[in-house]
Motif scaffolding. Structure first.
Motif, PDB file in Angstrom:
ATOM      1  N   ALA A 128       0.904  -1.344  -0.159  1.00 13.58           N
ATOM      2  CA  ALA A 128       0.038  -0.020  -0.147  1.00 13.58           C
ATOM      3  C   ALA A 128       0.966   1.227  -0.013  1.00 13.58           C
ATOM      4  CB  ALA A 128      -0.958  -0.052   1.254  1.00 13.58           C
ATOM      5  N   ASP A 129       1.980   1.026  -0.991  1.00 11.55           N
ATOM      6  CA  ASP A 129       2.746   1.985  -0.728  1.00 11.55           C
ATOM      7  C   ASP A 129       2.535   3.210  -1.823  1.00 11.55           C
ATOM      8  OD1 ASP A 129       4.874   4.178  -0.561  1.00 11.55           O
ATOM      9  OD2 ASP A 129       6.543   2.575  -0.317  1.00 11.55           O
ATOM     10  N   ARG A 130       1.587   4.293  -1.423  1.00 14.57           N
ATOM     11  CA  ARG A 130       1.010   5.108  -2.723  1.00 14.57           C
ATOM     12  C   ARG A 130       2.190   5.968  -3.022  1.00 14.57           C
ATOM     13  NH1 ARG A 130      -1.901   9.520  -3.071  1.00 14.57           N
ATOM     14  NH2 ARG A 130      -3.664   9.634  -4.637  1.00 14.57           N
ATOM     15  N   ASP A 131       3.024   6.585  -2.054  1.00 17.00           N
ATOM     16  CA  ASP A 131       3.890   7.379  -2.236  1.00 17.00           C
ATOM     17  C   ASP A 131       5.168   6.984  -3.376  1.00 17.00           C
ATOM     18  OD1 ASP A 131       2.847   8.984  -0.076  1.00 17.00           O
ATOM     19  OD2 ASP A 131       4.913   9.376   0.891  1.00 17.00           O
ATOM     20  N   LEU A 132       5.396   5.737  -3.060  1.00 20.67           N
ATOM     21  CA  LEU A 132       6.368   5.186  -4.064  1.00 20.67           C
ATOM     22  C   LEU A 132       5.663   5.238  -5.540  1.00 20.67           C
ATOM     23  CD1 LEU A 132       8.753   2.290  -3.955  1.00 20.67           C
ATOM     24  CD2 LEU A 132       6.941   1.796  -5.509  1.00 20.67           C
ATOM     25  N   LEU A 133       4.482   4.906  -5.518  1.00 15.08           N
ATOM     26  CA  LEU A 133       3.656   5.104  -6.902  1.00 15.08           C
ATOM     27  C   LEU A 133       3.867   6.438  -7.438  1.00 15.08           C
ATOM     28  CD1 LEU A 133       2.230   2.846  -8.482  1.00 15.08           C
ATOM     29  CD2 LEU A 133       0.239   3.445  -7.522  1.00 15.08           C
ATOM     30  N   GLU A 134       3.589   7.369  -6.471  1.00 18.76           N
ATOM     31  CA  GLU A 134       3.400   8.660  -6.950  1.00 18.76           C
ATOM     32  C   GLU A 134       5.097   9.093  -7.494  1.00 18.76           C
ATOM     33  OE1 GLU A 134       0.622  11.225  -5.754  1.00 18.76           O
ATOM     34  OE2 GLU A 134       1.678  12.151  -7.726  1.00 18.76           O
ATOM     35  N   SER A 169      -2.132 -19.825  -4.982  1.00 14.82           N
ATOM     36  CA  SER A 169      -3.179 -20.687  -5.527  1.00 14.82           C
ATOM     37  C   SER A 169      -2.966 -22.022  -4.812  1.00 14.82           C
ATOM     38  CB  SER A 169      -2.935 -20.856  -6.806  1.00 14.82           C
ATOM     39  OG  SER A 169      -3.469 -19.515  -7.549  1.00 14.82           O
ATOM     40  N   VAL A 170      -1.861 -22.439  -4.603  1.00 19.05           N
ATOM     41  CA  VAL A 170      -1.590 -23.675  -4.045  1.00 19.05           C
ATOM     42  C   VAL A 170      -2.032 -23.582  -2.424  1.00 19.05           C
ATOM     43  CG1 VAL A 170       0.036 -25.612  -3.344  1.00 19.05           C
ATOM     44  CG2 VAL A 170       0.325 -24.426  -5.609  1.00 19.05           C
ATOM     45  N   ALA A 171      -1.362 -22.760  -1.831  1.00 17.37           N
ATOM     46  CA  ALA A 171      -1.858 -22.349  -0.274  1.00 17.37           C
ATOM     47  C   ALA A 171      -3.197 -21.396  -0.549  1.00 17.37           C
ATOM     48  CB  ALA A 171      -1.088 -21.668   0.172  1.00 17.37           C
ATOM     49  N   GLY A 172      -3.108 -20.583  -1.471  1.00 19.31           N
ATOM     50  CA  GLY A 172      -4.313 -19.589  -1.712  1.00 19.31           C
ATOM     51  C   GLY A 172      -4.347 -18.343  -1.011  1.00 19.31           C
ATOM     52  N   ILE A 173      -3.292 -17.628  -0.960  1.00 15.81           N
ATOM     53  CA  ILE A 173      -3.183 -16.059  -0.277  1.00 15.81           C
ATOM     54  C   ILE A 173      -2.938 -15.266  -1.135  1.00 15.81           C
ATOM     55  CG2 ILE A 173      -1.321 -16.700   0.976  1.00 15.81           C
ATOM     56  CD1 ILE A 173      -2.447 -14.885   3.286  1.00 15.81           C
ATOM     57  N   SER A 174      -3.470 -14.044  -1.499  1.00 19.76           N
ATOM     58  CA  SER A 174      -3.018 -13.066  -2.090  1.00 19.76           C
ATOM     59  C   SER A 174      -3.614 -11.548  -1.741  1.00 19.76           C
ATOM     60  CB  SER A 174      -3.042 -13.174  -3.564  1.00 19.76           C
ATOM     61  OG  SER A 174      -4.566 -13.342  -4.058  1.00 19.76           O
ATOM     62  N   ALA A 175      -3.022 -10.582  -2.314  1.00 16.60           N
ATOM     63  CA  ALA A 175      -3.457  -9.227  -1.949  1.00 16.60           C
ATOM     64  C   ALA A 175      -4.361  -8.617  -2.930  1.00 16.60           C
ATOM     65  CB  ALA A 175      -2.407  -8.197  -1.770  1.00 16.60           C
ATOM     66  N   ASP A 176      -5.559  -8.149  -2.483  1.00 15.96           N
ATOM     67  CA  ASP A 176      -6.533  -7.524  -3.910  1.00 15.96           C
ATOM     68  C   ASP A 176      -5.970  -6.160  -3.868  1.00 15.96           C
ATOM     69  OD1 ASP A 176      -8.565  -6.385  -4.673  1.00 15.96           O
ATOM     70  OD2 ASP A 176     -10.065  -6.944  -3.337  1.00 15.96           O
ATOM     71  N   GLU A 177      -5.697  -5.821  -5.233  1.00 19.95           N
ATOM     72  CA  GLU A 177      -5.050  -4.648  -5.668  1.00 19.95           C
ATOM     73  C   GLU A 177      -6.156  -3.565  -5.428  1.00 19.95           C
ATOM     74  OE1 GLU A 177      -4.076  -5.324  -9.865  1.00 19.95           O
ATOM     75  OE2 GLU A 177      -5.986  -4.342 -10.400  1.00 19.95           O
ATOM     76  N   SER A 178      -7.446  -3.878  -5.498  1.00 20.86           N
ATOM     77  CA  SER A 178      -8.247  -2.789  -5.062  1.00 20.86           C
ATOM     78  C   SER A 178      -8.239  -2.321  -3.486  1.00 20.86           C
ATOM     79  CB  SER A 178      -9.596  -3.011  -5.471  1.00 20.86           C
ATOM     80  OG  SER A 178     -10.068  -3.922  -4.545  1.00 20.86           O
ATOM     81  N   PRO A 194      -5.074  -2.237  -1.164  1.00 20.45           N
ATOM     82  CA  PRO A 194      -3.560  -2.888  -1.404  1.00 20.45           C
ATOM     83  C   PRO A 194      -3.009  -3.189   0.122  1.00 20.45           C
ATOM     84  CG  PRO A 194      -3.785  -0.531  -2.024  1.00 20.45           C
ATOM     85  CD  PRO A 194      -5.267  -0.883  -2.019  1.00 20.45           C
ATOM     86  N   GLY A 195      -1.986  -3.698   0.166  1.00 22.82           N
ATOM     87  CA  GLY A 195      -1.287  -3.804   1.644  1.00 22.82           C
ATOM     88  C   GLY A 195      -1.863  -4.898   2.128  1.00 22.82           C
ATOM     89  N   TYR A 196      -2.829  -5.817   1.547  1.00 22.42           N
ATOM     90  CA  TYR A 196      -3.597  -7.084   2.262  1.00 22.42           C
ATOM     91  C   TYR A 196      -4.505  -6.420   3.262  1.00 22.42           C
ATOM     92  CZ  TYR A 196      -0.143 -10.316   0.325  1.00 22.42           C
ATOM     93  OH  TYR A 196       0.812 -10.887  -0.473  1.00 22.42           O
ATOM     94  N   LYS A 197      -5.038  -4.990   2.978  1.00 21.81           N
ATOM     95  CA  LYS A 197      -6.107  -4.407   3.595  1.00 21.81           C
ATOM     96  C   LYS A 197      -7.233  -5.455   3.561  1.00 21.81           C
ATOM     97  CE  LYS A 197      -8.483  -0.948   5.411  1.00 21.81           C
ATOM     98  NZ  LYS A 197      -8.732  -0.755   6.745  1.00 21.81           N
ATOM     99  N   ARG A 198      -7.523  -5.898   2.129  1.00 25.32           N
ATOM    100  CA  ARG A 198      -8.337  -6.738   1.937  1.00 25.32           C
ATOM    101  C   ARG A 198      -7.469  -7.955   1.093  1.00 25.32           C
ATOM    102  NH1 ARG A 198     -13.594  -7.843   0.784  1.00 25.32           N
ATOM    103  NH2 ARG A 198     -13.810  -8.869  -1.044  1.00 25.32           N
ATOM    104  N   ILE A 199      -7.611  -9.298   1.798  1.00 26.63           N
ATOM    105  CA  ILE A 199      -6.851 -10.349   1.467  1.00 26.63           C
ATOM    106  C   ILE A 199      -7.742 -11.335   0.423  1.00 26.63           C
ATOM    107  CG2 ILE A 199      -5.951 -12.582   2.324  1.00 26.63           C
ATOM    108  CD1 ILE A 199      -5.530 -10.532   5.040  1.00 26.63           C
ATOM    109  N   LEU A 200      -7.365 -11.917  -0.585  1.00 22.51           N
ATOM    110  CA  LEU A 200      -8.029 -12.836  -1.396  1.00 22.51           C
ATOM    111  C   LEU A 200      -7.702 -14.381  -0.879  1.00 22.51           C
ATOM    112  CD1 LEU A 200      -7.905 -11.345  -4.900  1.00 22.51           C
ATOM    113  CD2 LEU A 200      -9.883 -11.283  -3.390  1.00 22.51           C
ATOM    114  N   PHE A 201      -8.390 -14.913  -0.271  1.00 21.05           N
ATOM    115  CA  PHE A 201      -8.228 -16.524  -0.161  1.00 21.05           C
ATOM    116  C   PHE A 201      -8.890 -17.262  -1.150  1.00 21.05           C
ATOM    117  CE2 PHE A 201      -8.051 -15.101   4.384  1.00 21.05           C
ATOM    118  CZ  PHE A 201      -6.878 -14.967   4.733  1.00 21.05           C
ATOM    119  N   LYS A 202      -7.819 -17.915  -1.985  1.00 22.53           N
ATOM    120  CA  LYS A 202      -8.533 -18.634  -3.157  1.00 22.53           C
ATOM    121  C   LYS A 202      -7.472 -19.934  -3.203  1.00 22.53           C
ATOM    122  CE  LYS A 202     -10.431 -18.203  -7.726  1.00 22.53           C
ATOM    123  NZ  LYS A 202     -10.189 -17.534  -8.977  1.00 22.53           N
ATOM    124  N   PRO A 203      -7.521 -20.917  -2.223  1.00 26.35           N
ATOM    125  CA  PRO A 203      -7.016 -22.210  -2.406  1.00 26.35           C
ATOM    126  C   PRO A 203      -7.489 -22.910  -3.415  1.00 26.35           C
ATOM    127  CG  PRO A 203      -8.470 -22.345  -0.626  1.00 26.35           C
ATOM    128  CD  PRO A 203      -8.654 -20.807  -1.187  1.00 26.35           C
TER     129      PRO A 203
END
Ligand code: BGC
Length: 875
Positions: free
Chosen positions: A550-556, A779-788, A790-799
């Motif tokens: 979630a580093d918006r400054d870096l993106l900027e 995917s094997v384990a099933g955890i990733s960050a939702d880009e909408s 960011p920073g895993y503020k919302r996590i996607l569990f999709k094993p």
């Protein structure tokens, strides 16, 4: 009870030497409750730890921000320590106490430098790589309450104060594009200075600044021909007054025991020249010569913005082998980037000579051919004075084995230790499953990361390259950002990327850039920048860091560089849409390359246009995040046009893909380039191509990272697993079966018949194919960050259970706190356990019910779910 922990400032714990004028503060929330969301916070910043004199009080802020709450007080003073604390209110109304106190200390103001660069070398030192010494002594009149050294070098430096090492980092000041950005480090030396006489001393080595670089091109003195030191010690006395001791013409200079030291070549050290006490105040330096002052602009100096390189794991030899040739070889059991430390006793003038290697050849002999021109050799001449302990200073090696060519007396394995060195990142991610081979692959991926994160993301740590190849960095960043807290690491490197971009927006192949245009092994003229899939690091890396941290400054900050890169492609592309010109590495080292070539079979116009589309899409997303609405719309429209052109160029109306290679299908699927109505046909083509290759992959650098994801996301989960779980050549687990402890550059680095891929390009520690780690986590384990969010503020569990596995799990210490998932199949049931950190949420897509399965929304805390599961795992 609500508690706050993991207090961070600019993603660091209590940073010393902050350049940011409005730093961001972050914290994680600990609580026994579930579904905890933050509704407000209050931050206090003060110059004393009791907060009696707050410099700033944010007041109650209604906000869920807990990662990047910005300091909003008056301008921060340079060289000042600020203390801070936070308390929060949760959405249910519960309030925390004040957190523990954390701190940050600001860097030196740019106009505060009194030091000048001084050198012990002359213009005639152009070809030397000695470790030269510089020293001064001074008297401190009174009690010192705090002392800091601000230091940098042209070359590499090690500082000593009153006979003791300053700090514990190695290879400072690190590697940047020195002409544009030179980092300085800040050390708290309060404990080292004393009232009365003191000595501040340094040894300076060649390093990346003037030593050999890009060995195959014979580059040297890339940044200059004379090493130099810059150091400013600021003493603060009890009564508040300050005194400065700075490098200037009064310092004394001499040679020392480091007779030669280079990044690629190792070190020659004569301990008889140690001159004990040289770093103490009472040393008589009258025989030393005056240091010379270099006229160098200090405006490129910036406080360290990456992470220090430090010593980490150590390895004792697991065996001492006598090879068929008679070499005495230590096996440390793990391929690492680092150095060997040894303890030795013997007569003065006797020698220790050690060479380093990653592998033994098919006969079991010591194998160094793949190091090319890198000597990776240590020569130590004993002083003869008792027990001597030595570790080299201005070099590092990529190795698992060491041939001890000379040693006084009988070799005793216990005298040696291999020390891994890499940038000081927090280990954040973990993965484990029921297959020990996959677990070993995952461990190898982690070691590929450690071995190639020595201040820059390098291709390999052993041969005469060790360069920041952009393609390698971009394919691996998704895996790396899960495994290690690498926000700051990439941020530093991306600043160099932007600094080294050409005025037209071209992105060099390596960052820091040390490559001119040159003729490659295939006789092709390699342009100095702008190769597809490599230069796209300019867009892919900042976006990934943003999504993961979630580093918006870096993106900027990187936005102009991202934009310039996309505009550069636009100017090169036919009609601004199909990029069919210029030099490209393409699907590098793919197995469908022509005999003897490194360039995979997928044509450049396909690959280049695919990456053009991807970069443009990421740019439009970045613009949207940053509120640059016009750009967001403009680049989204450009993306649509590229997509349309791509489809009409590379797909027949009925969906036949014009390029029949595995990588072409993978890119078309994973980048969303295949016409939606023809995705299944492209997937089937990919499956057919895999079948034609007897069930094997042939993809190179650009297809491999997305191969399993492209298959699984288009419904071919079994095919994805079948590639991942294969144990015979070529596959990930083939390497593991062959005893790999890192990830190889080539699928056929070591062939089934025991022979090796040609020595001119055969690293056993290249992380590029380790990019499969991303799919293992997501995917094997099933955890990733939702880009909408960011920073895993919302996590996607999709094993996606499969591959005969009976369980898998992964965890990540996110900027919000620990998140994890674990699944297990037992007695016809699939049990899934999740952990969501507080102030975050998650969505679990259960791997049952097919496409119709509806996601379960989760708040913070632990949850567990059980589903009926028919398939029987085999392991
Ligand atoms: C490096 C690669 C790099 C490539 C460029 C090689 O020599 O080791 O990893 O990306 O050149 O194609």
């Amino acid at each position: 009870m609500l508690k706050l922990e993991r207090l961070r400032c600019e993603y660091m714990e209590n940073p010393l030497g902050l350049a940011e004028t409005r730093p961001r503060l972050g914290w994680a929330i600990a609580s026994d409750s579930t579904n905890v969301l933050q509704s407000g916070y209050r931050v206090q910043v003060a110059t004393s730890p009791d907060f009696s004199d707050p410099a700033w009080d944010s007041g109650e802020v209604a906000s869920d921000e807990s990662v990047a709450a910005r300091y909003g007080g008056p301008g921060l003073e340079p060289r000042t320590r600020y203390f801070w604390r936070v308390r929060i209110t949760a959405s249910g109304g519960e309030a925390s106490e004040w957190s523990e106190t954390a701190w940050f200390e600001t860097a030196m103001g740019p106009s505060e430098w009194r030091a000048v660069f001084i050198s012990a070398e002359t213009d005639g030192s152009w070809f030397d790589s000695k470790g030269t010494r510089l020293r001064t002594s001074f008297r401190a009149l009174g009690k010192i309450v705090s002392a800091r050294v601000y230091a940098s070098a042209l070359g590499l430096y090690e500082l000593r104060l009153n006979g003791r090492a300053v700090g514990d980092e190695v290879l400072a000041p690190g590697w940047t594009s020195y002409g544009k950005r030179l980092l300085y480090q800040i050390y708290d030396v309060t404990e080292l200075v004393r009232e009365g006489d003191n000595a501040l001393c340094a040894t300076v080595g060649a390093g990346w600044y003037k030593g050999d670089l890009a060995g195959w091109l014979g580059r040297r003195n890339v940044y200059g021909g004379r090493t130099a030191l810059l150091a400013q010690l600021v003493l603060r006395y009890e009564d508040g007054h300050e005194e400065i001791v700075a490098t200037d013409g009064s310092w004394r200079a001499s040679e020392g025991p480091v007779l030669s030291s280079e990044i690629y070549h190792g070190e020659v050290y004569d301990a008889r020249l140690e001159d004990s006490g040289w770093d103490m105040p009472d040393y008589d330096d009258s025989s030393w010569r005056p240091a010379s002052v270099l006229d160098r602009d200090l405006s490129t100096l910036v406080p360290r913005d990456g992470l220090p390189v430090r010593r980490h794991e150590t390895f004792k030899p697991v065996s001492l082998i006598v090879t068929p040739k008679g070499e005495k070889v230590l096996d440390f059991g793990q391929n690492i980037a680092g150095r060997i430390r040894f303890t030795v006793k013997g007569p003065a003038g006797s020698r220790v000579v050690i060479r380093h290697a990653e592998a033994l050849d098919s006969q079991g002999n010591f194998y160094t051919a793949n190091l090319r021109s890198a000597k990776a050799r240590i020569v130590y001449v004993l002083s003869g004075e008792g027990v001597e302990i030595y570790e080299p200073h201005f070099t590092y090696m990529g190795f698992r084995y060491a041939s001890v060519d000379e040693w006084p007396g009988e070799i005793d394995s216990a005298a040696f230790e291999a020390v891994a060195i890499y940038s000081d990142m927090e280990e954040t991610g973990s993965f484990a499953c029921s297959s020990e081979l996959l677990n070993k692959l995952h461990s190898n991926i982690g070691w590929g990361l450690r071995g190639n994160f020595v201040d820059i993301p390098s291709d390999c740590p052993q041969r005469d390259e060790r360069l920041g190849w952009t393609g390698d960095a971009q394919v691996f960043i998704g895996t790396a950002a899960f495994l290690m807290g690498s926000d700051r690491f990439y941020r530093k490197w991306l600043r160099d990327l932007a600094a080294d971009q050409s005025p037209e927006g071209g992105v060099p192949h390596v960052i820091p850039n040390v490559l001119p245009a040159y003729v490659g092994g295939d006789g092709a003229l390699i342009s100095p920048d702008s190769a597809c899939g490599w230069a796209d690091a300019a867009t892919i890396c900042p976006w990934t860091v943003y999504v993961c941290y979630a580093d918006r400054d870096l993106l900027e900050e990187q936005y102009p560089s991202m934009r310039a890169w996309v505009e550069r492609i636009r100017s090169l592309a036919r009609d601004g849409l199909i990029w069919d010109s210029g030099f490209h590495f393409g699907d590098w080292v793919a197995l469908d390359a022509k005999e003897g070539s490194y360039l995979g079979a997928t044509p450049n116009d396909f690959t280049a246009t695919a990456f053009y589309a991807k970069s443009t899409l990421l740019l439009s997303k970045a613009a949207a995040v940053l509120g640059r609405d016009e750009d967001a719309a403009g680049y989204a429209a450009l993306y649509d046009r590229i997509l349309e052109a791509f489809r009409s160029e590379f797909f027949s109306p009925s969906g036949r893909i014009a390029v029949r290679t595995q990588t072409a299908c993978v890119l078309a699927l994973d980048f969303g380039l295949a016409p939606p109505e023809h995705r299944d046909r492209v997937r089937d083509t990919l499956l057919a191509l895999i079948k034609e290759n007897c069930g094997h992959l042939v993809t190179g650098f650009l297809g491999t990272p997305y191969l399993c994801r492209a298959l699984a996301d288009s419904g071919a989960i079994d095919a994805a697993y079948s590639l991942l779980m294969r144990e015979e050549y070529p596959s990930w687990l083939y390497q593991v079966r062959k005893g790999a402890t890192t990830v190889w550059e080539h699928w056929d680095g070591l062939k089934p018949d025991g022979t090796m891929w040609s020595a001119d390009m055969n690293s056993f520690n290249h992380y590029a194919y380790g990019s499969i780690g991303e799919w293992m986590h997501s995917s094997v384990a099933g955890i990733s960050a939702d880009e909408s969010s960011p920073g895993y503020k919302r996590i996607l569990f999709k094993p996606l259970p499969g591959g005969g596995l009976s369980r898998a799990e992964a965890s990540i210490q996110t900027v919000y706190g620990l998140a994890s998932i674990k699944w297990e199949i037992e007695d016809g049931q699939l049990k899934v356990e999740t952990l969501v950190p507080h102030n975050a949420t998650a969505s679990l897509v259960p791997p049952v019910g097919g496409a119709a399965a509806s996601a379960v929304e989760l708040g913070s805390g632990r949850e567990s779910f059980t589903y009926p599961w028919a398939a029987t795992p085999s392991s």
